[in-house]
Scaffold this motif. Structure first.
Motif, PDB file in Angstrom:
ATOM      1  N   THR A  26       0.813  -1.219   0.000  1.00  0.00           N
ATOM      2  CA  THR A  26       0.000   0.000   0.000  1.00  0.00           C
ATOM      3  C   THR A  26       0.843   1.265   0.000  1.00  0.00           C
ATOM      4  O   THR A  26       0.316   2.355  -0.212  1.00  0.00           O
ATOM      5  N   HIS A  27       2.157   1.124   0.277  1.00  0.00           N
ATOM      6  CA  HIS A  27       3.098   2.245   0.389  1.00  0.00           C
ATOM      7  C   HIS A  27       2.787   3.133   1.597  1.00  0.00           C
ATOM      8  O   HIS A  27       3.291   4.245   1.701  1.00  0.00           O
ATOM      9  N   TYR A 178       8.156   4.499  -4.675  1.00  0.00           N
ATOM     10  CA  TYR A 178       6.858   5.139  -4.481  1.00  0.00           C
ATOM     11  C   TYR A 178       6.966   6.058  -3.269  1.00  0.00           C
ATOM     12  O   TYR A 178       7.491   5.653  -2.226  1.00  0.00           O
ATOM     13  N   GLN A 181       3.436   7.031   1.960  1.00  0.00           N
ATOM     14  CA  GLN A 181       2.171   7.689   2.278  1.00  0.00           C
ATOM     15  C   GLN A 181       1.994   7.759   3.793  1.00  0.00           C
ATOM     16  O   GLN A 181       1.910   6.728   4.464  1.00  0.00           O
ATOM     17  N   SER A 187      -5.166   8.590  -3.344  1.00  0.00           N
ATOM     18  CA  SER A 187      -4.534   8.927  -4.618  1.00  0.00           C
ATOM     19  C   SER A 187      -3.324   8.032  -4.854  1.00  0.00           C
ATOM     20  O   SER A 187      -2.752   7.456  -3.926  1.00  0.00           O
ATOM     21  N   THR A 188      -2.921   7.920  -6.112  1.00  0.00           N
ATOM     22  CA  THR A 188      -1.749   7.111  -6.461  1.00  0.00           C
ATOM     23  C   THR A 188      -0.483   7.874  -6.104  1.00  0.00           C
ATOM     24  O   THR A 188      -0.311   9.022  -6.528  1.00  0.00           O
ATOM     25  N   GLN A 191       5.790   8.109  -8.305  1.00  0.00           N
ATOM     26  CA  GLN A 191       6.740   7.015  -8.438  1.00  0.00           C
ATOM     27  C   GLN A 191       7.891   7.396  -9.360  1.00  0.00           C
ATOM     28  O   GLN A 191       7.751   8.227 -10.251  1.00  0.00           O
TER      29      GLN A 191
END
Length: 312
Positions: A26-27, A178, A181, A187-188, A191
């Protein structure tokens, strides 16, 4: 866990630690520990050690060697010379102040040799490494880019635990960084492609080996620990001990030292920070399936000369 671990080190005058954990799928930053105890007013418990700018020691070497592989400058079996050098007055030394003669790049990374790393940076060019790190939000390096030299690969620059943990999470994502977060936004994340999957696999495979000098002494609780890759670092003057590891699930960054900046003779990434790293992995990913990266299709084995590392 961090507070208990540091409690056992205080007799050695090592008084603080910081930890950052990223969920690689999920970062998301799922754990953020800025100090061993926020309530500790004696040893700066309210200092955020995860955001503090420190010398990174040897922790940038994996990215350097990965970039050298991508540029066609080195392979894991490339032979380098670990001998005394002097670059216009700069004469790097290895951690143990010894020389190893002819070594492979793989051996140099496993044993975190300093002289081959400086030679690798000289081959690659400092600006290419700085460019990649700047793209990954290494703010102090971006700010100091015109001042940095070959010593940056041995820790002669400023980084944070946040930045280094984010960097190593890229190795768990086939070489793509990435942006970590810190809040759930949906949001994406931004990267950046750091390494090709093939170069990333080679570096990750080297860092997963356990027969290396930075494996902690007397560490017996690894039977059920998931397979991980990790890199240690110790800053000049033994002020900072780093150990950053990853597998497919998590990336864990550990810093141990003193917020005062006082150096401690016993402080090292291998013996001070890595035991905490292993404890954390034993806790968050204990006895799980050892899911690991498969070699990319364009990463093939080939026979090379054992003396030169070149094709026969």
């Amino acid at each position: 866990m961090v507070e208990d671990y540091i409690r056992g080190l205080k007799l050695r005058q090592i008084r603080n630690a910081a930890v950052v954990i990223i969920d690689n799928k999920t970062h998301q930053v799922i754990t953020y520990v800025g100090s061993s105890s926020f309530q500790d007013t004696t040893d700066g418990g309210q200092v955020n050690g995860a955001k503090a700018i420190r010398q990174p020691g040897s922790t940038l070497k994996p990215l350097l060697y990965g970039l050298c592989i991508d540029e066609g400058l080195l392979t894991p079996k490339s032979v380098m010379t670990d001998v005394a050098v002097n670059y216009q007055g700069y004469a790097p030394e290895n951690y143990d102040e010894k020389f190893n003669g002819y070594v492979t790049m793989e051996y140099a990374l496993e044993h975190s040799l300093n002289i081959p790393a400086v030679k690798g940076l000289r081959l690659l060019g400092k600006d290419k490494l700085v460019s990649k790190l700047s793209a990954c939000d290494f703010r102090q390096i971006r700010k100091d880019q015109n001042k940095l030299g070959l010593s940056m690969i041995l820790g002669g620059c400023g980084t944070t635990l946040e930045e280094l943990t984010g960097l190593f999470s890229a190795f768990a994502q086939d070489g793509t960084w990435y942006a970590p977060q810190y809040i759930r936004s949906g949001s994406t994340p931004r990267q950046v492609r750091l390494l090709s999957p093939a170069a990333n696999f080679m570096v990750t495979d080297i860092l997963s080996k356990v027969n290396r000098p930075d494996f902690p002494l007397n560490w017996g609780a690894t039977e059920k620990m998931p397979r991980i890759s990790w890199k240690t670092g110790t800053s000049y003057g033994r002020r900072d001990a780093w150990s950053i590891g990853y597998n497919k699930h998590f990336t864990v960054g550990v810093w141990v030292g003193n917020f005062s900046g006082v150096g401690i003779a016993d402080l090292s990434g291998a013996q001070t920070a890595t035991p905490l790293l292993f404890r954390i992995f034993n806790t968050i990913d204990y006895d799980t399936e050892n899911e690991w990266n498969a070699p990319p299709e364009d990463c093939e084995l080939r026979q090379v000369c054992s003396e030169t590392g070149l094709l026969p």
